[in-house]
Write a protein that holds these residues in place. Sequence first.
Motif, PDB file in Angstrom:
ATOM      1  N   ALA A  96       0.910  -1.180  -0.309  1.00  0.00           N
ATOM      2  CA  ALA A  96      -0.070  -0.064  -0.096  1.00  0.00           C
ATOM      3  C   ALA A  96       0.823   1.351   0.240  1.00  0.00           C
ATOM      4  O   ALA A  96       2.147   1.351   0.420  1.00  0.00           O
ATOM      5  N   VAL A  97       0.254   2.278  -0.813  1.00  0.00           N
ATOM      6  CA  VAL A  97       0.854   3.740  -0.609  1.00  0.00           C
ATOM      7  C   VAL A  97       0.172   4.691  -0.181  1.00  0.00           C
ATOM      8  O   VAL A  97      -1.000   4.924  -0.793  1.00  0.00           O
ATOM      9  N   SER A  98       0.577   5.604   0.545  1.00  0.00           N
ATOM     10  CA  SER A  98      -0.081   6.571   1.526  1.00  0.00           C
ATOM     11  C   SER A  98      -0.454   7.568   0.218  1.00  0.00           C
ATOM     12  O   SER A  98       0.310   7.930  -0.598  1.00  0.00           O
ATOM     13  N   LEU A 138      -3.376   3.086  -8.018  1.00  0.00           N
ATOM     14  CA  LEU A 138      -3.184   1.873  -7.946  1.00  0.00           C
ATOM     15  C   LEU A 138      -2.923   1.308  -9.227  1.00  0.00           C
ATOM     16  O   LEU A 138      -2.210   0.445  -9.687  1.00  0.00           O
ATOM     17  N   ARG A 139      -3.621   1.858 -10.241  1.00  0.00           N
ATOM     18  CA  ARG A 139      -3.579   1.181 -11.739  1.00  0.00           C
ATOM     19  C   ARG A 139      -2.146   1.621 -12.299  1.00  0.00           C
ATOM     20  O   ARG A 139      -1.798   0.790 -13.100  1.00  0.00           O
ATOM     21  N   ALA A 140      -1.600   2.754 -11.971  1.00  0.00           N
ATOM     22  CA  ALA A 140      -0.313   2.963 -12.249  1.00  0.00           C
ATOM     23  C   ALA A 140       0.644   2.063 -11.817  1.00  0.00           C
ATOM     24  O   ALA A 140       1.623   1.842 -12.605  1.00  0.00           O
ATOM     25  N   ARG A 141       0.610   1.353 -10.748  1.00  0.00           N
ATOM     26  CA  ARG A 141       1.491   0.632 -10.364  1.00  0.00           C
ATOM     27  C   ARG A 141       1.139  -0.969 -10.017  1.00  0.00           C
ATOM     28  O   ARG A 141       1.758  -1.681  -9.499  1.00  0.00           O
ATOM     29  N   TRP A 142      -0.098  -1.364 -10.636  1.00  0.00           N
ATOM     30  CA  TRP A 142      -0.678  -2.435 -10.543  1.00  0.00           C
ATOM     31  C   TRP A 142       0.370  -3.700 -10.755  1.00  0.00           C
ATOM     32  O   TRP A 142       0.333  -4.934 -10.229  1.00  0.00           O
TER      33      TRP A 142
END
Length: 209
Positions: free
Chosen positions: A56-58, A65-69
């Motif tokens: 998870a990222v603050s 989420l889509r960019a790092r999925w």
Amino acid sequence: MPLVLPPGATVLFQGDSITDAGRDRYADTHLGDGYAALAAERLRAARPGVTVLNRAVSGDRVRDLRARWERDTLAHRPALLSVMVGVNDTWRQFDLGEPSPVEIWERDYRQLLTGLRERYDTRLVLIEPFVVPVIPQQWAWREDLDPRIHAVRRLAAEFDARLLAADGLLNQAARAAGGPEAIADDGVHPTPLGHRVLADAWADLVLGS
């Protein structure tokens, strides 16, 4: 019914700051100081040998989420994926004037889960976004947040996911504890008690306790 996890399974927590909970980005298996770490204690006791990760990222919204999925979710081939996202999509509308239309939000969330299921037989836990209002202005968030909660419920049914109904759970816990600040001192980020309530509910949902 408890979820069946194969030996050596990877369990992955994904989401925003509520799940991030101060995790050390340079320590691969650090889980932060929140509900994910607390839930992992019970999970490891009941399912020795599982690997538990927190990516998870603050501050994240669904678009983030889509960019790092691919890197932060699919690459780990999780046997079980737990996702909580959505409150920042609401919050940014009220503090920065950056709307995130619910229809597009739900579409993007669905695409993420569809892409996962097309590649892996991953079991899912979907956690509702929530707000435990501590100031009157946060009641206005309901107009934007409640449709996201309903969308998560639809996605849980569509993808046969375990649903953690966090919004009602935490608001009821706040009443039992004497006020919202006991559960989420800013209405969003859980206190240690709030994290414990979430962790116990998550572990009960997964372990069938």
